[in-house]
Design a protein around this motif. Structure first.
Motif, PDB file in Angstrom:
ATOM      1  N   PHE A  80       0.857  -1.259  -0.063  1.00 57.55           N
ATOM      2  CA  PHE A  80       0.179  -0.070   0.076  1.00 57.55           C
ATOM      3  C   PHE A  80       0.770   1.261  -0.027  1.00 57.55           C
ATOM      4  CE2 PHE A  80      -2.981   3.231   1.460  1.00 57.55           C
ATOM      5  CZ  PHE A  80      -4.172   2.968   0.963  1.00 57.55           C
ATOM      6  N   ARG A  81       0.801   2.008  -0.995  1.00 60.86           N
ATOM      7  CA  ARG A  81       1.566   3.290  -1.183  1.00 60.86           C
ATOM      8  C   ARG A  81       0.779   4.294  -0.420  1.00 60.86           C
ATOM      9  NH1 ARG A  81       2.584   0.658  -5.898  1.00 60.86           N
ATOM     10  NH2 ARG A  81       4.655   0.490  -6.401  1.00 60.86           N
ATOM     11  N   CYS A  82       1.240   4.971   0.844  1.00 63.20           N
ATOM     12  CA  CYS A  82       0.277   6.001   1.287  1.00 63.20           C
ATOM     13  C   CYS A  82       0.706   7.297   0.781  1.00 63.20           C
ATOM     14  CB  CYS A  82       0.757   5.896   2.846  1.00 63.20           C
ATOM     15  SG  CYS A  82       0.594   4.495   3.769  1.00 63.20           S
ATOM     16  N   GLU A  83      -0.494   7.987   1.126  1.00 66.91           N
ATOM     17  CA  GLU A  83      -0.557   9.384   0.509  1.00 66.91           C
ATOM     18  C   GLU A  83       0.251  10.410   1.590  1.00 66.91           C
ATOM     19  OE1 GLU A  83      -4.566  10.263  -0.054  1.00 66.91           O
ATOM     20  OE2 GLU A  83      -4.570   9.297  -2.080  1.00 66.91           O
ATOM     21  N   SER A  84       0.599   9.956   2.855  1.00 65.87           N
ATOM     22  CA  SER A  84       1.180  10.893   3.765  1.00 65.87           C
ATOM     23  C   SER A  84       1.793   9.925   4.714  1.00 65.87           C
ATOM     24  CB  SER A  84       0.025  11.886   4.319  1.00 65.87           C
ATOM     25  OG  SER A  84      -0.716  11.196   5.032  1.00 65.87           O
ATOM     26  N   GLU A  85       2.742  10.494   5.508  1.00 66.66           N
ATOM     27  CA  GLU A  85       3.377   9.801   6.619  1.00 66.66           C
ATOM     28  C   GLU A  85       2.416   9.698   7.812  1.00 66.66           C
ATOM     29  OE1 GLU A  85       7.428   9.425   9.360  1.00 66.66           O
ATOM     30  OE2 GLU A  85       7.302  10.961   8.029  1.00 66.66           O
ATOM     31  N   GLU A  86       1.453  10.608   8.019  1.00 64.01           N
ATOM     32  CA  GLU A  86       0.229  10.534   8.909  1.00 64.01           C
ATOM     33  C   GLU A  86      -0.577   9.215   8.414  1.00 64.01           C
ATOM     34  OE1 GLU A  86       1.295  13.389   7.232  1.00 64.01           O
ATOM     35  OE2 GLU A  86       2.190  14.105   9.120  1.00 64.01           O
ATOM     36  N   GLN A  87      -0.682   9.241   7.330  1.00 61.53           N
ATOM     37  CA  GLN A  87      -1.566   7.703   6.836  1.00 61.53           C
ATOM     38  C   GLN A  87      -1.066   6.700   6.972  1.00 61.53           C
ATOM     39  OE1 GLN A  87      -2.380   7.137   2.541  1.00 61.53           O
ATOM     40  NE2 GLN A  87      -4.432   6.282   2.873  1.00 61.53           N
ATOM     41  N   LEU A  88       0.306   6.538   6.715  1.00 61.15           N
ATOM     42  CA  LEU A  88       1.078   5.274   7.121  1.00 61.15           C
ATOM     43  C   LEU A  88       1.129   5.140   8.648  1.00 61.15           C
ATOM     44  CD1 LEU A  88       4.584   4.500   5.676  1.00 61.15           C
ATOM     45  CD2 LEU A  88       4.158   4.160   7.785  1.00 61.15           C
ATOM     46  N   ASP A  89       1.289   6.144   9.449  1.00 60.15           N
ATOM     47  CA  ASP A  89       1.181   5.807  10.878  1.00 60.15           C
ATOM     48  C   ASP A  89      -0.242   5.278  11.368  1.00 60.15           C
ATOM     49  OD1 ASP A  89       3.652   6.764  11.274  1.00 60.15           O
ATOM     50  OD2 ASP A  89       3.090   8.898  11.905  1.00 60.15           O
ATOM     51  N   HIS A  90      -1.032   5.988  10.622  1.00 59.30           N
ATOM     52  CA  HIS A  90      -2.300   5.419  11.082  1.00 59.30           C
ATOM     53  C   HIS A  90      -2.934   3.840  10.678  1.00 59.30           C
ATOM     54  CE1 HIS A  90      -6.796   5.334  11.342  1.00 59.30           C
ATOM     55  NE2 HIS A  90      -7.028   4.735   9.964  1.00 59.30           N
ATOM     56  N   LEU A  91      -2.352   3.650   9.451  1.00 63.04           N
ATOM     57  CA  LEU A  91      -2.586   2.220   9.019  1.00 63.04           C
ATOM     58  C   LEU A  91      -1.571   1.260   9.932  1.00 63.04           C
ATOM     59  CD1 LEU A  91      -2.684   2.726   5.074  1.00 63.04           C
ATOM     60  CD2 LEU A  91      -4.738   2.317   6.572  1.00 63.04           C
ATOM     61  N   TYR A  92      -0.566   1.726  10.071  1.00 60.59           N
ATOM     62  CA  TYR A  92       0.549   0.812  10.652  1.00 60.59           C
ATOM     63  C   TYR A  92       0.006   0.544  12.302  1.00 60.59           C
ATOM     64  CZ  TYR A  92       4.888  -0.809  13.128  1.00 60.59           C
ATOM     65  OH  TYR A  92       5.872  -1.318  13.548  1.00 60.59           O
ATOM     66  N   ASN A  93      -0.433   1.729  12.783  1.00 63.72           N
ATOM     67  CA  ASN A  93      -1.093   1.364  14.251  1.00 63.72           C
ATOM     68  C   ASN A  93      -2.526   0.305  14.333  1.00 63.72           C
ATOM     69  OD1 ASN A  93       1.029   3.032  15.341  1.00 63.72           O
ATOM     70  ND2 ASN A  93      -0.200   5.042  15.233  1.00 63.72           N
ATOM     71  N   GLY A  94      -3.066   0.717  13.136  1.00 62.05           N
ATOM     72  CA  GLY A  94      -4.401  -0.318  13.307  1.00 62.05           C
ATOM     73  C   GLY A  94      -3.865  -1.503  12.744  1.00 62.05           C
ATOM     74  N   LEU A  95      -3.173  -1.939  11.870  1.00 64.38           N
ATOM     75  CA  LEU A  95      -2.648  -3.206  11.471  1.00 64.38           C
ATOM     76  C   LEU A  95      -1.841  -3.878  12.593  1.00 64.38           C
ATOM     77  CD1 LEU A  95      -1.926  -2.475   7.604  1.00 64.38           C
ATOM     78  CD2 LEU A  95      -3.969  -3.700   8.714  1.00 64.38           C
ATOM     79  N   MET A  96      -1.210  -3.176  13.116  1.00 64.52           N
ATOM     80  CA  MET A  96      -0.129  -3.720  14.346  1.00 64.52           C
ATOM     81  C   MET A  96      -1.167  -4.195  15.515  1.00 64.52           C
ATOM     82  SD  MET A  96       2.846  -4.215  13.687  1.00 64.52           S
ATOM     83  CE  MET A  96       3.516  -4.299  15.424  1.00 64.52           C
ATOM     84  N   ASP A  97      -2.274  -3.688  15.748  1.00 66.99           N
ATOM     85  CA  ASP A  97      -2.988  -3.913  16.823  1.00 66.99           C
ATOM     86  C   ASP A  97      -3.460  -5.601  16.863  1.00 66.99           C
ATOM     87  OD1 ASP A  97      -4.802  -4.140  19.103  1.00 66.99           O
ATOM     88  OD2 ASP A  97      -6.500  -3.314  18.034  1.00 66.99           O
ATOM     89  N   GLY A  98      -2.347  -6.472  17.367  1.00 65.77           N
ATOM     90  CA  GLY A  98      -2.454  -7.646  17.170  1.00 65.77           C
ATOM     91  C   GLY A  98      -1.901  -8.357  16.242  1.00 65.77           C
ATOM     92  N   GLY A  99      -1.011  -7.415  15.676  1.00 64.43           N
ATOM     93  CA  GLY A  99      -0.067  -7.957  14.506  1.00 64.43           C
ATOM     94  C   GLY A  99       1.228  -8.227  14.916  1.00 64.43           C
ATOM     95  N   ASN A 100       1.938  -8.223  14.151  1.00 66.59           N
ATOM     96  CA  ASN A 100       3.453  -8.551  14.183  1.00 66.59           C
ATOM     97  C   ASN A 100       4.368  -7.956  13.013  1.00 66.59           C
ATOM     98  OD1 ASN A 100       5.903  -9.857  15.146  1.00 66.59           O
ATOM     99  ND2 ASN A 100       5.752 -11.408  13.674  1.00 66.59           N
ATOM    100  N   ALA A 101       5.347  -7.116  13.599  1.00 62.10           N
ATOM    101  CA  ALA A 101       6.182  -6.467  12.698  1.00 62.10           C
ATOM    102  C   ALA A 101       7.437  -7.308  12.091  1.00 62.10           C
ATOM    103  CB  ALA A 101       6.768  -4.996  13.275  1.00 62.10           C
ATOM    104  N   MET A 102       7.400  -7.452  10.857  1.00 61.34           N
ATOM    105  CA  MET A 102       8.630  -7.931  10.125  1.00 61.34           C
ATOM    106  C   MET A 102       9.674  -7.221  10.015  1.00 61.34           C
ATOM    107  SD  MET A 102       6.542 -10.731   7.875  1.00 61.34           S
ATOM    108  CE  MET A 102       5.444  -9.628   7.459  1.00 61.34           C
ATOM    109  N   MET A 103       9.447  -5.842   9.592  1.00 67.25           N
ATOM    110  CA  MET A 103      10.133  -4.773   9.329  1.00 67.25           C
ATOM    111  C   MET A 103       9.622  -3.430  10.020  1.00 67.25           C
ATOM    112  SD  MET A 103      11.953  -5.001   5.529  1.00 67.25           S
ATOM    113  CE  MET A 103      12.926  -3.681   5.803  1.00 67.25           C
ATOM    114  N   PRO A 104       9.849  -3.249  11.353  1.00 64.38           N
ATOM    115  CA  PRO A 104       9.202  -1.830  11.847  1.00 64.38           C
ATOM    116  C   PRO A 104       9.115  -0.867  11.162  1.00 64.38           C
ATOM    117  CG  PRO A 104      10.513  -3.227  13.325  1.00 64.38           C
ATOM    118  CD  PRO A 104      10.786  -3.788  12.309  1.00 64.38           C
TER     119      PRO A 104
END
Length: 132
Positions: A80-104
């Motif tokens: 997913f190509r994000c339109e802003s770093e804020e969007q990336l942060d929002h998606l990262y935080n949502g997907l990481m809820d119960g998820g696992n980072a392979m590359m934080p």
């Protein structure tokens, strides 16, 4: 008509939960949702086939009617190509809820980027390149 559509098969009966999560997190929409009927026994009410739209990309989802010896793998991911770093942060935080980072989330030399598996085991790559 989109000719190539990612298809996510869930073995744990959580396809509808996942599709609602993705639609809410990404601001998408559910295009199609068909559930198994009573004749399907234990699968009754589970997702037979669903299609969601995220950023113009359709994704099919289903609850498997058979048990398989495989599940989601990081070797196949949704990028997913994000339109802003804020969007990336929002998606990262949502997907990481119960998820696992392979590359934080970090800047790996090409802008903010993260690769993770969400709570359902689906692999996501999130990227924001301010120079693109």
């Amino acid at each position: 008509m989109q000719q190539l559509t990612p298809h996510l098969m869930f073995q744990d009966g959580r396809a509808e939960e996942a599709l609602k999560f993705y639609v809410e997190l990404f601001g998408g929409e559910t295009i199609l949702l068909l559930n198994y009927g009573e004749e399907a026994g234990e699968l009754a009410g589970k997702v037979q086939i669903a299609t969601i739209d995220i950023a113009g990309q359709q994704i099919n989802m289903m609850d498997s009617s058979a048990v398989h010896e495989f599940d989601f793998t990081p070797s196949m991911s949704l990028f997913f190509r994000c339109e802003s770093e804020e969007q990336l942060d929002h998606l990262y935080n949502g997907l990481m809820d119960g998820g696992n980072a392979m590359m934080p989330k970090s800047d790996y030399g090409f802008g903010p980027y993260a690769w993770l598996a969400d709570r359902y085991g689906v692999s996501w790559q999130l990227s924001y390149n301010p120079n693109a």
